[in-house]
Design a protein around this motif. Structure first.
Motif, short mmCIF file in Angstrom:
data_model
loop_
_atom_site.label_atom_id
_atom_site.label_comp_id
_atom_site.label_asym_id
_atom_site.label_seq_id
_atom_site.Cartn_x
_atom_site.Cartn_y
_atom_site.Cartn_z
N PHE A 1 0.45 -1.54 -0.36
CA PHE A 1 -0.39 -0.03 -0.13
C PHE A 1 0.68 1.20 0.47
N ASP A 2 1.60 1.50 0.53
CA ASP A 2 2.63 2.43 1.43
C ASP A 2 3.66 3.03 -0.08
N ALA A 3 4.29 1.85 -0.97
CA ALA A 3 4.79 1.72 -1.87
C ALA A 3 5.06 1.50 -2.90
N ASP A 4 5.52 2.12 -4.40
CA ASP A 4 5.34 1.41 -5.18
C ASP A 4 5.69 -0.25 -5.76
N GLU A 5 4.45 0.05 -6.67
CA GLU A 5 5.04 -1.59 -6.92
C GLU A 5 6.07 -2.38 -7.50
N ALA A 6 7.10 -1.19 -8.32
CA ALA A 6 8.35 -1.90 -8.82
C ALA A 6 9.13 -1.42 -7.36
N SER A 7 9.03 -0.45 -6.62
CA SER A 7 9.96 -1.23 -5.11
C SER A 7 9.91 -2.37 -3.57
N PHE A 8 8.05 -2.79 -4.17
CA PHE A 8 7.49 -4.02 -3.69
C PHE A 8 8.14 -5.08 -3.89
N GLU A 9 8.42 -5.14 -5.84
CA GLU A 9 9.21 -6.21 -6.23
C GLU A 9 10.14 -6.68 -6.03
N LEU A 10 10.65 -5.97 -5.56
CA LEU A 10 11.95 -6.08 -5.10
C LEU A 10 12.72 -7.02 -3.81
N LYS A 11 11.54 -7.18 -3.42
CA LYS A 11 11.65 -8.31 -2.65
C LYS A 11 12.22 -9.61 -2.62
N ASN A 12 11.96 -9.95 -4.23
CA ASN A 12 12.40 -10.95 -5.15
C ASN A 12 13.76 -10.94 -5.63
N VAL A 13 14.59 -9.61 -5.39
CA VAL A 13 15.97 -9.65 -6.02
C VAL A 13 16.79 -9.54 -5.49
N ILE A 14 16.17 -8.63 -4.39
CA ILE A 14 16.90 -8.06 -3.43
C ILE A 14 17.78 -9.64 -2.60
N THR A 15 19.44 -9.40 -2.55
CA THR A 15 20.12 -10.36 -1.42
C THR A 15 20.90 -9.03 -0.22
N GLN A 16 21.36 -10.43 0.51
CA GLN A 16 22.36 -9.61 1.34
C GLN A 16 23.58 -8.69 0.99
N GLU A 17 23.62 -7.90 1.38
CA GLU A 17 24.93 -7.20 1.40
C GLU A 17 24.75 -5.94 -0.23
N THR A 18 22.99 -6.34 -1.12
CA THR A 18 22.67 -5.23 -1.89
C THR A 18 23.10 -4.13 -1.10
N SER A 19 23.49 -3.07 -2.17
CA SER A 19 23.13 -1.89 -2.14
C SER A 19 21.93 -1.20 -2.34
N VAL A 20 21.26 -0.81 -1.84
CA VAL A 20 19.88 0.26 -1.78
C VAL A 20 20.06 1.44 -1.41
N MET A 21 18.64 2.48 -2.07
CA MET A 21 18.12 3.66 -1.18
C MET A 21 16.69 3.20 -0.90
N VAL A 22 16.80 4.02 -0.05
CA VAL A 22 14.87 3.68 1.25
C VAL A 22 14.13 5.05 1.39
N THR A 23 13.51 5.46 1.16
CA THR A 23 12.47 6.45 1.00
C THR A 23 11.58 6.66 1.03
N GLY A 24 11.56 7.07 2.76
CA GLY A 24 9.99 6.65 3.04
C GLY A 24 10.04 8.10 4.60
N VAL A 25 8.80 7.40 5.52
CA VAL A 25 8.72 8.95 6.85
C VAL A 25 9.45 7.94 7.71
N ILE A 26 10.24 8.46 8.58
CA ILE A 26 10.87 7.46 9.74
C ILE A 26 9.71 7.88 10.84
N LYS A 27 9.36 6.82 11.62
CA LYS A 27 8.66 6.61 12.87
C LYS A 27 8.97 6.30 14.08
N GLU A 28 8.26 6.30 15.30
CA GLU A 28 9.14 5.89 16.35
C GLU A 28 8.56 4.14 16.55
N GLU A 29 9.86 3.37 16.91
CA GLU A 29 8.77 2.20 16.34
C GLU A 29 9.30 0.87 18.21
#
Ligand code: 4AD
Ligand code: MG
Length: 430
Positions: free
Chosen positions: A51-79
């Motif tokens: 819901f919050d990410a665009d489709e291409a970003s969401f689908e990256l879950k299928n290709v991303i590997t440990q130590e892949t270099s990435v940039m993430v944009t979004g809102v920071i929340k306390e958790e």
């Protein structure tokens, strides 16, 4: 463009930011996936939903590997449930470069494997903790001297004579002449003390240590103060004050790193000044009382140092060693010719010698006869002897080995993890 770093997450709450780093680990579900993003300053949980990410970003879950270099944009929340206390709700994830299968996994690896992959191993949490503590130790050392009117004096790495004996010299060709990599900046530091009063040099030093032990590197960093009009007692005052300051700075600024290393912090908190000061002769008595067969005149081995240091919660300074086992430049004890005005500081918990120092010989004839006894010539040390010809003066100093101190403060079993890329008899790579 503004840069954002994970360690400052608390300043970004409610803001949209872009974090840049590497994929540390992930958990993947149907409509949501979690990425632990590492940027060198910390680790941030990234939440990626349909819901919050665009489709291409969401689908990256299928290709991303440990130590892949990435940039993430979004809102920071306390958790509170996320590891660092914050998370980022991603609107966009961009892959910079997919990483090949990463050799270091969560399973146990042997030390040789990790050392061969030191360039990658540095990315792990434990190595971060050690290297950050090392940084704080080095900063504490510099601040200590800078705040006390010492002048920084950089000494040469190529030298023409030995300071700490010929057995551990690294020899190199210098345009057809013999040169050696520095074992110590001390002799030049003494020239600096005559010029500036109080100086320190701080740099890499080299010793061809032919055996492999948990305390020896062939390349290590040493800080060496040298002080004019300073005797052995004053030298010990400075050594003690410096080490106490280093420990207190690490306790103040690097508690979480010590916890990561599972260091018993109470052992560091037990370090109190004044540190005990005992003569070599008293140290020999301690050994004999503990059942060690030891004769006055012998040098302490690692095991002996452990027995001596185990008697005290703080580092102990042993002074007035037999002159026969100490360097040519050390002043003889006016009260006993057999003793040198030397000091070693032994760290607690069996970490051994962290400081070696002395009052220097200021008598030119005594110095010349010892240079000759070592098989060298007056010419080899002619500029050094000038320091006695032109206004000889009482002076003292010491050298503190950075890696020995890091090893002790971090509670490491071996010195190889105290420096980013260690050099030992069996390691030159990476
Ligand atoms: O006791 P050392 O040999 O003293 C000197 O070099 C004097 N010139 C210093 C001075 O008075 N300015 O070495 C000083 C310290 C040791 O106490 C130890 O902490 C460290 O340097 N050290 C080593 N650390 C790692 N690997 C080695 N091979 C080391 N050799 C000495
Ligand atoms: Mg020494």
């Amino acid at each position: 463009m503004k840069e954002y770093f994970i360690q400052h997450a608390k300043d970004y709450v409610g803001k949209t930011v872009t974090l840049k780093g590497w994929a540390y680990s992930f958990r993947k579900g149907g409509k949501i996936w979690f990425l632990q993003l590492r940027d060198g300053t910390g680790v941030m949980q990234c939440v990626v939903t349909k819901f919050d990410a665009d489709e291409a970003s969401f689908e990256l879950k299928n290709v991303i590997t440990q130590e892949t270099s990435v940039m993430v944009t979004g809102v920071i929340k306390e958790e509170p449930r996320s590891p660092g206390g914050y998370e980022i709700l991603a609107s966009k994830v961009e892959v910079v470069a997919i990483a090949e299968e990463y050799p270091i996994s969560k399973k146990e690896h042997g030390i040789d494997f990790l050392m061969n992959n030191r360039h990658l191993w540095l990315r792990s949490k434990r190595q971060h903790a050690i290297i950050r503590i090392r940084h704080t130790i080095i900063k504490a050392i510099r601040d200590y001297f800078d705040d006390r009117d010492f002048t920084l004096l950089d000494t040469p790495i190529f030298q023409q004579a030995a300071t700490e004996g010929t057995a551990t010299l690294f020899e190199t060709d210098y345009f057809g002449e013999k040169a050696y990599l520095t074992q110590s900046g001390q002799l030049y530091g003494e020239a600096g003390a005559a010029a500036f009063g109080k100086i320190y040099c701080f740099g890499p030093t080299f010793r061809a240590e032919k055996s492999s032990t948990r305390r020896h590197l062939t390349e290590f960093w040493m800080v060496e103060p040298e002080m004019a009009y300073c005797d052995l007692d004053m030298d010990m005052d400075v050594a003690e004050d410096l080490v106490f300051y280093i420990v207190s700075q690490v306790l103040e600024h690097r508690r979480s790193e010590l916890e990561t290393l599972e260091r018993d912090i109470s052992k560091l908190e037990a370090v109190q000044s004044p540190f005990p000061r005992i003569s070599y002769t008293d140290a020999v008595k301690i050994l004999q009382e503990n059942g060690v067969e030891f004769e006055w005149g012998d040098d302490f081995g690692g095991g002996d140092e452990t027995i001596i240091s185990n008697q005290f919660p703080s580092p102990v300074m042993v002074h007035r060693y037999p002159s026969a086992i100490k360097a040519f430049y050390m002043k003889r004890d006016p009260e006993n010719e057999k003793q040198a005005m030397a000091l070693d500081m032994l760290a607690p918990e069996g970490y051994g010698e962290i400081i070696g120092g002395s009052q220097r010989e200021d008598d030119i004839d005594a110095l010349i006869s010892r240079i000759k006894a070592d098989g060298a010539t007056e010419e080899d040390y002619s500029w050094y002897l000038d320091l006695r010809r032109y206004g000889s003066f009482p002076h003292s100093g010491f050298g503190l080995g950075v890696e020995r101190v890091v090893s002790w403060i971090c509670g490491l079993k071996h010195i190889r993890e105290t420096i980013p890329f260690p050099r030992t008899i069996s390691r030159l790579n990476p």
